[in-house]
Design an enzyme around this catalytic site. Structure first.
Site, PDB file in Angstrom:
ATOM      1  CE  LYS A 147      -1.386  -0.590   4.830  1.00 56.99           C
ATOM      2  NZ  LYS A 147      -0.152  -0.107   5.450  1.00 56.99           N
ATOM      3  NE  ARG A 152      -1.490  -0.183  11.288  1.00 56.80           N
ATOM      4  CZ  ARG A 152      -0.615   0.343  10.473  1.00 56.80           C
ATOM      5  NH1 ARG A 152      -0.809   1.494   9.938  1.00 56.80           N
ATOM      6  NH2 ARG A 152       0.493  -0.274  10.183  1.00 56.80           N
ATOM      7  NE  ARG A 191       8.321  -3.363   3.799  1.00 60.96           N
ATOM      8  CZ  ARG A 191       7.105  -3.115   4.272  1.00 60.96           C
ATOM      9  NH1 ARG A 191       6.113  -2.857   3.441  1.00 60.96           N
ATOM     10  NH2 ARG A 191       6.878  -3.142   5.563  1.00 60.96           N
ATOM     11  NE  ARG A 224       9.188  -0.630   8.155  1.00 59.33           N
ATOM     12  CZ  ARG A 224       7.865  -0.620   7.969  1.00 59.33           C
ATOM     13  NH1 ARG A 224       7.376  -0.170   6.834  1.00 59.33           N
ATOM     14  NH2 ARG A 224       7.046  -1.048   8.887  1.00 59.33           N
ATOM     15  NE  ARG A 256       4.871  -4.459  10.747  1.00 56.12           N
ATOM     16  CZ  ARG A 256       5.836  -4.628   9.828  1.00 56.12           C
ATOM     17  NH1 ARG A 256       6.938  -5.308  10.127  1.00 56.12           N
ATOM     18  NH2 ARG A 256       5.702  -4.111   8.635  1.00 56.12           N
TER      19      ARG A 256
END
Ligand code: ADP
Ligand code: ZN
Length: 221
Positions: free
Chosen positions: A13, A88, A127, A162, A173
């Site tokens: 996203k 959220r 990622r 990250r 998460r």
């Protein structure tokens, strides 16, 4: 135009939001990016936020809302915004509607990117993000590798993983996401402004394809 990007971490996203923001000429705001920049400051607030993030927990509503509200008051939001990562929770969605109403705006569409959990974990551990704070380009070692290993194509900055992009934190998460997202998705479904894009890792659909699909949907609505 106000667009909300919904979807679990790792669905793309952020990348889709950035592409859409270029297509539509409106600013892209990522709450995660804002919180991560707070977390880098070594003051009390920064340390608190760092704690939530690295444990895969949400920043508490009151704090999250306060920080994002401040950002929505900046002049670059005037023409519209793509909000990525906020709201959220259902509570945040209600407050956002209220904040927008005061600015004589409203949410036009909530886009949900839907990808199976195992596909998500696979994507997230691969990622990489550019550390240049004016760039923050996102790569994927499989789908969107940089031309030169470890170097950002756009700005030449170094690419890093990250701190919360490891399997353990990702699973946490995802758990947090599934616990909170249902109420949020139903909220926008009820308002009749939810648009869901179904994805999987086999179909080879790129974030660019997804952004174009959403842009076309917005234009033909
Ligand atoms: P991801 O979607 O990959 O988890 P984000 O960059 O959106 O990553 O968010 C990173 C972290 O920032 C989240 O795990 C959470 O701790 C915090 N965060 C981001 N947006 C919100 C929000 N709207 N409310 C509360 N916490 C948030
Ligand atoms: Zn870069």
């Amino acid at each position: 135009m106000v667009i909300i990007m919904l979807g679990a971490p790792g669905t793309g996203k952020g990348t889709v939001g950035k592409l859409l923001s270029e297509e539509l000429g409106i600013v892209h705001i990522s709450s995660g990016e804002i919180f991560r920049s707070y977390a880098k400051k070594h003051d009390k607030l920064g340390e608190q936020i760092e704690n939530y993030i690295s444990n895969g927990l949400l920043v508490p509503d009151e704090l999250a809302i306060q920080i994002v509200e401040k950002r929505l008051e900046e002049p670059d939001v005037k023409n519209g915004v793509i909000l990525d990562g906020f709201p959220r929770t259902r509570n945040q969605a209600i407050v956002l509607d209220y904040i927008l109403k005061l600015q004589r705006k409203m949410v036009d569409v909530a886009v949900e990117l839907d990808l199976p959990d195992d596909d998500i974990v696979d994507r997230i551990v691969k990622r990489r993000t550019c550390i240049n704070k004016n760039c923050r380009e996102i790569y994927n070692l499989d789908f969107r590798p940089p031309k030169k290993e470890g170097i950002c194509d756009k700005c030449g900055g170094p690419l890093v993983q990250r701190i919360d992009d490891n399997e353990e934190t990702v699973r946490k998460r995802l758990k947090t996401y599934h616990e909170t997202s249902e109420g949020l998705i139903n909220y926008y479904k009820r308002e009749n402004i939810l648009y869901t894009v179904k994805m999987n890792n086999e179909s080879n659909t790129t974030t660019k394809d997804v952004a174009i699909e959403i842009r076309d949907y917005l234009q033909n609505r």
